[in-house]
Write an enzyme that holds these catalytic residues in place. Structure first.
Site, PDB file in Angstrom:
ATOM      1  N   LYS A  53      33.067 121.389  63.488  1.00 41.41           N
ATOM      2  CA  LYS A  53      32.234 122.320  64.262  1.00 41.41           C
ATOM      3  C   LYS A  53      30.760 122.156  63.860  1.00 41.41           C
ATOM      4  O   LYS A  53      29.863 122.167  64.702  1.00 41.41           O
ATOM      5  CB  LYS A  53      32.707 123.765  64.054  1.00 41.41           C
ATOM      6  CG  LYS A  53      34.029 124.039  64.779  1.00 41.41           C
ATOM      7  CD  LYS A  53      34.700 125.333  64.361  1.00 41.41           C
ATOM      8  CE  LYS A  53      36.086 125.431  64.991  1.00 41.41           C
ATOM      9  NZ  LYS A  53      36.859 126.595  64.545  1.00 41.41           N
ATOM     10  N   GLN A  97      36.847 131.480  60.630  1.00 38.84           N
ATOM     11  CA  GLN A  97      37.875 130.442  60.742  1.00 38.84           C
ATOM     12  C   GLN A  97      39.238 131.002  60.309  1.00 38.84           C
ATOM     13  O   GLN A  97      39.369 131.568  59.232  1.00 38.84           O
ATOM     14  CB  GLN A  97      37.488 129.234  59.861  1.00 38.84           C
ATOM     15  CG  GLN A  97      38.422 128.048  59.984  1.00 38.84           C
ATOM     16  CD  GLN A  97      38.408 127.422  61.375  1.00 38.84           C
ATOM     17  OE1 GLN A  97      37.349 127.236  61.973  1.00 38.84           O
ATOM     18  NE2 GLN A  97      39.583 127.122  61.904  1.00 38.84           N
ATOM     19  N   ASP A 120      34.419 133.368  69.698  1.00 45.11           N
ATOM     20  CA  ASP A 120      35.824 132.998  69.881  1.00 45.11           C
ATOM     21  C   ASP A 120      36.510 133.863  70.939  1.00 45.11           C
ATOM     22  O   ASP A 120      37.621 133.558  71.373  1.00 45.11           O
ATOM     23  CB  ASP A 120      36.580 133.144  68.546  1.00 45.11           C
ATOM     24  CG  ASP A 120      36.737 131.813  67.831  1.00 45.11           C
ATOM     25  OD1 ASP A 120      36.619 130.769  68.484  1.00 45.11           O
ATOM     26  OD2 ASP A 120      36.985 131.842  66.606  1.00 45.11           O
TER      27      ASP A 120
END
Ligand code: NDP
Length: 280
Positions: A53, A97, A120
């Site tokens: 990322k 994460q 997200d």
């Protein structure tokens, strides 16, 4: 192989080029798009994902800050860190994460993220908005799948879409997106009896179980579109959740690797830029 290959790698490269241009426009206006990623502990797969990322952000000229916290971080320390990033006006997107170490609650941490910075799209506010068809941050993997369907001219309207898997990050938001796109949607799980009865009736089949060979060629309607979300590493090689023989029966299908995976990262960049463009 008879199925048309749905090339996620190429589609992601196009999106990433657009992201680079969008980031450039923002920078010309004095806005530095900025994604903050929190990683707790030393799970090797998570470390690899976070690094990829960071690299993707770098290529798109998006600032990224990876906050690495030790495995023994407490829930309160993690939530405090999220709140600090919520208050930081230079940060547009916040991502935690997953998975977290067992002693930490992912639900509680996700709840603490400002829904407007929730790149997200996992926050209950965004999930709720998505489920009633309102604009929202959309989870990256299903959002990327919708982009692929559109790019390949596969319109879900009036089609039977079957999703195998009901997770918060893939199956559920995928179902909402397909409902919003006027598909008739069936969502399967481990208690679904005779899975093949459902998969064989799918015009669009999306498989996200985390188990190699959950679906094989005999379980697919000839000509169906098959989206294989799975990433299973076996002896250093990557496999999806759908057997390779499905390429003989499907009309169009994503490969693993090079299908859904690259689109997930591309959507993360795009979601970060959406927030930066909205907020400045
Ligand atoms: P989860 O483990 O959270 O969920 C898996 C789901 O699949 C569950 O709902 C489970 O049912 C269901 N399931 C498992 N086995 C079967 C079966 N035999 N028949 C029917 N349903 C089944 O996984 P995720 O959704 O997080 O991920 C799924 C896969 O997608 C993984 O391989 C993951 O690595 C990959 N992935 C890939 C991404 C990408 O960018 N390409 C991004 C995210 C995930 P139940 O609820 O009953 O347990």
């Amino acid at each position: 192989m008879s199925a048309r290959l749905i090339d996620g790698k190429a589609a992601a490269a196009e999106m990433n080029q657009m992201s680079l241009e969008r980031a450039q426009h923002l920078r010309e206006k004095g806005i530095e798009p900025h994604l903050a990623v929190i990683l707790v502990g030393d799970n090797p797969a998570s470390q690899t994902y976070v690094r990829s990322k960071e690299k993707a952000c770098e290529r798109a000229n998006i600032r990224s800050t990876a906050i690495r916290m030790p495995a023994e971080t407490t829930q309160a320390e993690l939530v405090d860190k999220v709140r600090e990033l919520n208050a930081d006006k230079s940060v547009h997107g916040i991502l935690v994460q997953l998975p977290l170490p067992d002693h930490l609650s992912a639900d509680e941490v996700i709840d603490a993220i400002d829904p407007d910075k929730d790149v997200d799209g996992f926050h209950p506010v965004n999930m709720g908005r998505l489920s009633i068809g309102l604009p929202s941050m959309v989870p990256c993997t299903p959002a990327g799948i919708m982009v692929l369907l559109k790019k390949y001219g596969i319109d879900p309207a009036g089609r039977h879409a079957v999703i195998v898997g009901r997770s918060r990050i893939v199956g559920r938001p995928m179902a909402m997106l397909l409902i919003n796109a006027h598909a008739t949607v069936t969502v399967c799980n481990t208690r679904t009896p005779n899975l093949e009865d459902f998969t064989r009736s799918a015009d669009i089949l999306i498989v996200a179980t985390g188990h190699r060979d959950t679906v094989n060629g005999s379980m697919i309607k000839p000509g169906a579109t098959v989206i294989d979300v799975g990433i299973n590493r076996v002896d250093g090689r990557l496999y999806g959740d759908v057997s390779e023989d499905a390429f003989e029966t499907a009309g169009a299908m994503t490969p693993v690797p090079g299908g859904v995976g690259p689109m997930t990262v591309a959507m993360l960049l795009s979601n970060t830029l959406d927030i930066a463009e909205r907020k400045g």
